[in-house]
Design a protein around this motif. Structure first.
Motif, mmCIF file in Angstrom:
data_model
loop_
_atom_site.group_PDB
_atom_site.id
_atom_site.type_symbol
_atom_site.label_atom_id
_atom_site.label_comp_id
_atom_site.label_asym_id
_atom_site.label_seq_id
_atom_site.Cartn_x
_atom_site.Cartn_y
_atom_site.Cartn_z
ATOM 1 N N ARG A 161 0.822 -1.206 0.000
ATOM 2 C CA ARG A 161 0.000 0.000 0.000
ATOM 3 C C ARG A 161 0.857 1.256 0.000
ATOM 4 O O ARG A 161 0.692 2.138 -0.845
ATOM 5 N N VAL A 180 1.342 4.102 -2.952
ATOM 6 C CA VAL A 180 1.097 5.525 -2.735
ATOM 7 C C VAL A 180 2.334 6.333 -3.106
ATOM 8 O O VAL A 180 2.241 7.379 -3.761
ATOM 9 N N ASP A 183 -9.693 6.077 -6.192
ATOM 10 C CA ASP A 183 -9.354 5.941 -4.775
ATOM 11 C C ASP A 183 -7.863 6.188 -4.560
ATOM 12 O O ASP A 183 -7.458 6.879 -3.618
ATOM 13 N N LEU A 184 -7.054 5.640 -5.429
ATOM 14 C CA LEU A 184 -5.610 5.852 -5.329
ATOM 15 C C LEU A 184 -5.284 7.336 -5.450
ATOM 16 O O LEU A 184 -4.516 7.899 -4.658
ATOM 17 N N HIS A 235 -5.773 -2.977 -2.271
ATOM 18 C CA HIS A 235 -5.508 -1.875 -1.342
ATOM 19 C C HIS A 235 -6.273 -0.606 -1.678
ATOM 20 O O HIS A 235 -6.422 0.268 -0.833
ATOM 21 N N PHE A 236 -6.754 -0.537 -2.914
ATOM 22 C CA PHE A 236 -7.513 0.648 -3.326
ATOM 23 C C PHE A 236 -8.709 0.204 -4.155
ATOM 24 O O PHE A 236 -8.625 -0.778 -4.886
ATOM 25 N N THR A 263 -6.161 9.201 -2.394
ATOM 26 C CA THR A 263 -5.190 8.975 -1.325
ATOM 27 C C THR A 263 -3.962 9.852 -1.515
ATOM 28 O O THR A 263 -3.454 10.460 -0.575
ATOM 29 N N TYR A 307 -5.640 -3.491 -6.477
ATOM 30 C CA TYR A 307 -7.056 -3.526 -6.104
ATOM 31 C C TYR A 307 -7.280 -4.178 -4.742
ATOM 32 O O TYR A 307 -8.388 -4.175 -4.220
#
Lengths: 201, 201
Positions: free
Chosen positions: A12, A16, A56-57, A50-51, A60, A48
């Motif tokens: 994750r 990021v 969504d990514l 983790h997000f 973040t 997918y």
DNA sequence: ACGGCTATGTTCACGCCGTCCACATGAGGC
DNA sequence: GCCTCATGTGGACGGCGTGAACATAGCCGT
């Protein structure tokens, strides 16, 4: 960094980080889930776990960018010299966070864009640093306490201040990019003065 | 609308219209060359006879959006009542274009975003209406002539004014969307007053 | 110690997109 | 009336986001 085992261990965060790097140099449009995964050395669909997906990514990354921005503002604030006159101090502190806001935008245009670009409704939130919006609120409360907000008072002062600073940042990152350092500094100074005057009126 | 012949006759305009519609309801990201072509009833590649590619089409939509915005500002301007005091008049006229700017953004968030969103360096330009930036300049020249720009004068006044208005528009379209009509109006009023005060200082 | 549960990655597949290339068509000038 | 060149078509390629089914391995209870 190289993952020896089937399981990555910190996917994750790695995602990021890679996504942030991509956005940093290329803006929101430069973020591709597949490429980020490739960079990290993992299959596209691993992301997918983790997000929820691309959006969504990106959101973040935006949260982290806001946190970084808040941190930059906090640093700018901390370097304001103490002063006896509380109103002058409050003004100086407001100016400091405002200046840090636009300087962050100029220094990190990609992250700035993503930080405030797509807001899919709902409170922004931020991680890794103080909330820029909250920091502004505190400065204005201080200004109010020092009697620096004129006839119209505290209500709506936040919107005015934010709009001025945010607008300048947006312009310097967009249509007014290409302004040289000097002109940019002058614009920031004048805008901050105008905001102060506008709040005092 | 249905084209009877192999050649469309007005494809470029039709494409721009369809693209504008797409951006209007969905922002910059909602523009897809293929879909626009489909909508117009033409093969995807036909678009490449009129535009260099996706980016070019988007830029064209942006030009038109800026023109439409300029037109809205011109209309707002034209409805300012005449007045004897030249300074008060200049102020009222500046407020009018500023208000129209923000109102256009709120009314057409998708187009507004595209109008000032991606600026691939270089003068923006606009078609189908007066240039918003030029309109602002004229208002400020008028303010200057009327003695409405204070100690710091005309230089840089444009950046301050634009930043304030643009920033508010950006906020109302982004993080502050969801403000109700009333709060929005109050914010616009207060910001315009602040800008005027800031310029006069 | 070991056997299964579950979180985490992988593979395969689908449909969409932007764009390049070769070809078809037909409107307008000689 | 024919030729040319702008305009539109078809097919293809690679990339992307994402869903479903499958594989792996850390962990926990027995």
């Amino acid at each position: 960094m190289a993952r020896a085992s089937y399981h990555h261990g910190d996917l994750r965060n790695a995602l990021v980080a890679a996504a942030t790097a991509a956005v940093r140099s290329g803006g929101p449009g430069a973020l591709a889930v597949r490429e980020v995964a490739r960079e990290v050395g993992v299959s596209p669909n691993a992301a997918y776990r983790h997000f929820a997906g691309h959006a969504d990514l990106l959101a973040t990354v935006a949260e982290h960018a806001r946190g970084a921005m808040g941190a930059a503002m906090a640093e700018g604030l901390s370097s304001v010299a103490a002063q006896d006159d509380p109103l002058a101090l409050a003004r100086a502190r407001l100016r400091a966070v405002g200046r840090a806001y636009v300087e962050y935008a100029v220094a990190e245009p990609g992250l700035f864009r993503v930080a405030f670009g797509e807001t899919p409704e709902g409170p922004p939130g931020c991680v890794g640093g103080p909330d820029p919006w909250a920091m502004l609120q505190e400065r204005l409360d201080e200004m109010d306490a020092a009697g620096g907000l004129g006839r119209r008072g505290r209500d709506g002062a936040d919107t005015v201040a934010w709009a001025g600073v945010h607008g300048l940042a947006e312009l310097l990152v967009g249509p007014l990019a290409g302004l040289d350092e000097r002109a940019r500094g002058a614009a920031v100074d004048r805008l901050l003065a105008a905001v102060a005057a506008g709040l005092a009126a």
